[in-house]
Design a protein around this motif. Sequence first.
Motif, short mmCIF file in Angstrom:
data_model
loop_
_atom_site.label_atom_id
_atom_site.label_comp_id
_atom_site.label_asym_id
_atom_site.label_seq_id
_atom_site.Cartn_x
_atom_site.Cartn_y
_atom_site.Cartn_z
N GLU A 14 0.83 -1.20 0.00
CA GLU A 14 0.00 0.00 0.00
C GLU A 14 0.87 1.25 0.00
OE1 GLU A 14 -2.99 0.28 2.97
OE2 GLU A 14 -3.70 -1.77 2.70
N ILE A 15 1.90 1.25 0.82
CA ILE A 15 2.78 2.41 0.90
C ILE A 15 3.57 2.59 -0.40
CG2 ILE A 15 4.70 3.47 2.16
CD1 ILE A 15 1.95 3.33 3.62
N ALA A 17 2.49 1.81 -3.33
CA ALA A 17 1.54 2.39 -4.28
C ALA A 17 1.34 3.88 -4.03
CB ALA A 17 0.21 1.65 -4.19
N LYS A 18 1.30 4.29 -2.76
CA LYS A 18 1.14 5.71 -2.43
C LYS A 18 2.34 6.52 -2.89
CE LYS A 18 -1.98 5.26 1.54
NZ LYS A 18 -2.16 5.47 2.99
N LEU A 19 3.54 5.99 -2.63
CA LEU A 19 4.75 6.70 -3.06
C LEU A 19 4.84 6.77 -4.58
CD1 LEU A 19 7.48 5.31 -0.62
CD2 LEU A 19 5.89 7.20 -0.29
N ARG A 20 4.45 5.68 -5.23
CA ARG A 20 4.46 5.65 -6.70
C ARG A 20 3.54 6.74 -7.26
NH1 ARG A 20 2.76 0.88 -7.25
NH2 ARG A 20 4.75 -0.22 -7.57
N GLU A 21 2.37 6.90 -6.65
CA GLU A 21 1.42 7.91 -7.13
C GLU A 21 1.96 9.32 -6.89
OE1 GLU A 21 -1.58 9.93 -8.78
OE2 GLU A 21 -1.08 7.81 -8.99
N MET A 22 2.66 9.54 -5.78
CA MET A 22 3.26 10.85 -5.53
C MET A 22 4.27 11.21 -6.62
SD MET A 22 3.87 10.74 -1.41
CE MET A 22 2.48 10.67 -0.25
N LEU A 44 2.66 9.22 6.70
CA LEU A 44 2.02 8.00 6.24
C LEU A 44 1.56 7.10 7.39
CD1 LEU A 44 4.53 7.19 3.35
CD2 LEU A 44 2.18 8.00 3.07
#
Length: 226
Positions: A14-15, A17-22, A44
């Motif tokens: 999940e983290i 994916a969040k970093l990838r989106e940033m 986070l």
Amino acid sequence: MTLSTSHRQPLADEITAKLREMIHSGEWPLHQRIPAEPELMAGLGVSRGTLREAIKALAHGGMLEVRRGDGTYVRATSEMSGAARRMYQDHTEEHILEVRLGLDTTAARLAARNATADDVTSLRAALAARDVAWNAEDYEGWARADWEFHERVAQASANPLLHELYVSFGGVFHQELLKQQRRGRLDGLTYEGHGELVEAIEARDADAAVASVNRNLNSCAEWLRA
């Protein structure tokens, strides 16, 4: 007794994916350092171990670069782009040009079939920006506009996967253009594969579009061998 199975995504994933989106969204710009670990952990709500696992995954994918004693930097905007950058270091200019030949001829043929009037206008605008930059000796701007032109040809192909490939390889080919320019004797305003290509796309002449690309890249190959 039936045990319930959790389908919850692992926290590290999940983290990641969040970093990838940033990165993908531009919140963390290319070549810039990302926030320090304590700030990310607090923002986070995760442990140092989970955060480092996510960063390691993105570094392995080529999106992040961990520099000991300095921090972690954004290296690419997608795993595909990161892979392209790594491959670029391991292959010759001739190999890169051969890949361009396959991509550019496919994009040209499809664009001649599918391009809209707006696409043609966009292509001409990119070429105008390229010409202005070259004449002003703004070679960074020239390389950027030249590759933007090719990205727009791919976009006009109406094949989103092909366009994604062009976007991913953009950094690689941008650097290759600059390398060629620094060698000198390069015609930065070639008509073949550019202005000639736009005319073929506008005329919906797929064969002429492909022939234009071939002339341009064959000329590049001869220039590299000289």
